[in-house]
Design an enzyme around this catalytic site. Structure first.
Site, PDB file in Angstrom:
ATOM      1  N   GLY A  34      46.450  32.930  33.828  1.00  0.00           N
ATOM      2  CA  GLY A  34      46.002  34.269  33.491  1.00  0.00           C
ATOM      3  C   GLY A  34      46.118  35.175  34.695  1.00  0.00           C
ATOM      4  O   GLY A  34      46.673  34.788  35.735  1.00  0.00           O
ATOM      5  N   ALA A  35      45.580  36.360  34.583  1.00  0.00           N
ATOM      6  CA  ALA A  35      45.678  37.337  35.666  1.00  0.00           C
ATOM      7  C   ALA A  35      44.897  36.905  36.895  1.00  0.00           C
ATOM      8  O   ALA A  35      45.281  37.226  38.024  1.00  0.00           O
ATOM      9  CB  ALA A  35      45.174  38.691  35.172  1.00  0.00           C
TER      10      ALA A  35
ATOM     11  N   LYS B 247      44.445  30.029  37.242  1.00  0.00           N
ATOM     12  CA  LYS B 247      45.423  29.094  36.707  1.00  0.00           C
ATOM     13  C   LYS B 247      44.678  27.866  36.209  1.00  0.00           C
ATOM     14  O   LYS B 247      43.658  27.476  36.779  1.00  0.00           O
ATOM     15  CB  LYS B 247      46.442  28.694  37.778  1.00  0.00           C
TER      16      LYS B 247
ATOM     17  N   ASP C 152      36.484  38.939  24.647  1.00  0.00           N
ATOM     18  CA  ASP C 152      37.924  38.717  24.725  1.00  0.00           C
ATOM     19  C   ASP C 152      38.350  37.665  23.708  1.00  0.00           C
ATOM     20  O   ASP C 152      39.100  36.740  24.012  1.00  0.00           O
ATOM     21  CB  ASP C 152      38.321  38.290  26.136  1.00  0.00           C
TER      22      ASP C 152
ATOM     23  N   LYS D  22      40.246  24.783  35.995  1.00  0.00           N
ATOM     24  CA  LYS D  22      40.540  26.210  36.150  1.00  0.00           C
ATOM     25  C   LYS D  22      40.262  26.605  37.592  1.00  0.00           C
ATOM     26  O   LYS D  22      39.130  26.497  38.071  1.00  0.00           O
ATOM     27  CB  LYS D  22      39.671  27.038  35.199  1.00  0.00           C
TER      28      LYS D  22
END
Length: 352
Positions: free
Chosen positions: A35-36, A39, A150, A53
């Site tokens: 993602g932004a 990882k 989200d 993560k």
């Protein structure tokens, strides 16, 4: 992590010892997502296959503080909320880098699963079953005062047998009681509720006020996607989709759906957040529809009703057969990683 704790900065972050991950026992394998700000890797922790993560700290001091605060909030929420439809939290550590460890779900994301099915669609009862998994996860979060913010197919993971969906990625989640509100650009445009936008450009640092009903809107878009296996607002860019939803009240079409499902969608994505149902109501509506297309089978075999007054003893064939069925139900065992070639994993401490 104490229940009810709130975190607004990294300085307030305190990790309960039972959730502390010892990096010496952490081994990192191949990358499985990115993602932004983080990882995700497949890995092992104390011989358990896990998802790891690793959160990027950032470069500028302000960015580092912001990401550390976000990490603290995510860990706080994961550690205090457990549910069968939420990814299982295993632990975290802040040094040498910020790491969050969860169960590894081998079925991949719901997004990937749907893409692999195209142009075919899910069976309706399967789509509604997945929607129930999602709604139950959201009901659990909301009961703890947490807004996910989200909700989208990329943040929904599947078990190896592709029969269960679990909600993941609490990176944008917030406690509803916090005075800090999110900016209008938080979330993912195509799935975001229209109240997260404004016809007037926000001043720098100004926040948008909202409540947990933003998740109901996102759920409706995900449900539409489950039923149609198409990208919502197809043909539009993410920004165009957001503009159409916020300023023109445009929604995907629900005309070709059964009336009960169309009602669920249109009620969840109403422009007025207060008019949207909560997730307890959404679950009930989904169950009511599921029962109309697939009534539950009787829990007791019909043959035992040969006599109205017959009472079966505890170890009768009737009850033991039911127990056998119950015993067959369970999670699909996760694939072993022992067969991976040696050297597949690298020691976390050696790399950081």
């Amino acid at each position: 992590m104490e229940s009810g704790s709130r975190f607004s900065s990294a300085d307030e972050f305190r990790l309960d010892s039972k959730w502390h991950i010892d990096p010496k026992h952490l081994f990192v394998g191949p990358r499985i997502g990115e993602g932004a700000h983080a990882k995700v890797y497949e890995g092992k922790y104390k011989n358990q296959t896990v998802a790891i993560k690793i959160v990027h700290k950032g470069e500028a001091p302000e960015e580092i503080i912001k990401r550390e605060g976000r990490f603290a909030r995510e860990v706080a929420m994961l550690s205090r909320v457990q549910h069968k439809n939420l990814v299982k939290f295993i632990g975290a550590c802040k040094e040498p880098v910020m790491v969050i460890v969860t169960e590894l779900l081998l079925g991949g994301t719901l997004r990937k699963y749907l893409l692999n099915m195209r142009p075919r669609c899910l069976e309706t009862r399967v789509a509604v079953g997945f929607a129930l998994d999602i709604a139950r996860a959201m009901e659990c979060l909301h009961s703890h005062g947490i807004i996910h913010r989200d909700l989208k197919p990329e943040n929904l993971l599947m078990t190896a047998d592709h029969k269960t969906v679990k909600l993941a990625d609490f990176g944008l989640a917030r406690e509803e009681t916090l005075t800090e509100m999110m900016t209008a650009e938080t979330g993912t445009y195509r799935w975001m509720a229209p109240e997260l936008y404004s016809t007037v450009t926000l001043r720098q640092g100004e926040k948008k006020h909202y409540n947990h009903k933003v998740d109901a809107y996102s759920f409706a878009i995900v449900l539409w996607e489950l039923l149609h296996n198409k990208l919502p607002f197809e043909g539009m860019s993410n920004l165009q989709a957001a503009y159409a939803a916020a300023f023109k009240n445009v929604r995907p079409s629900a005309e070709d759906l059964p009336e009960e499902l169309a009602t669920i969608l249109t009620s969840c994505w109403q422009e007025d957040p207060n008019a949207r149902p909560n997730f307890s109501q959404i679950i009930q509506m989904l169950l009511n529809y599921l029962y109309t297309i697939s009534p539950p089978e009787p829990a007791i075999p019909s043959r035992i009703f040969a006599s109205e007054n017959t009472v079966l003893p505890p170890e009768s064939p009737g009850t033991s057969s039911l127990m056998a069925v119950r015993d067959e139900i369970g999670e699909t065992p996760k694939a072993s990683m022992e067969d991976k070639p040696k050297g597949f994993f690298f020691c976390f401490n050696q790399c950081y």
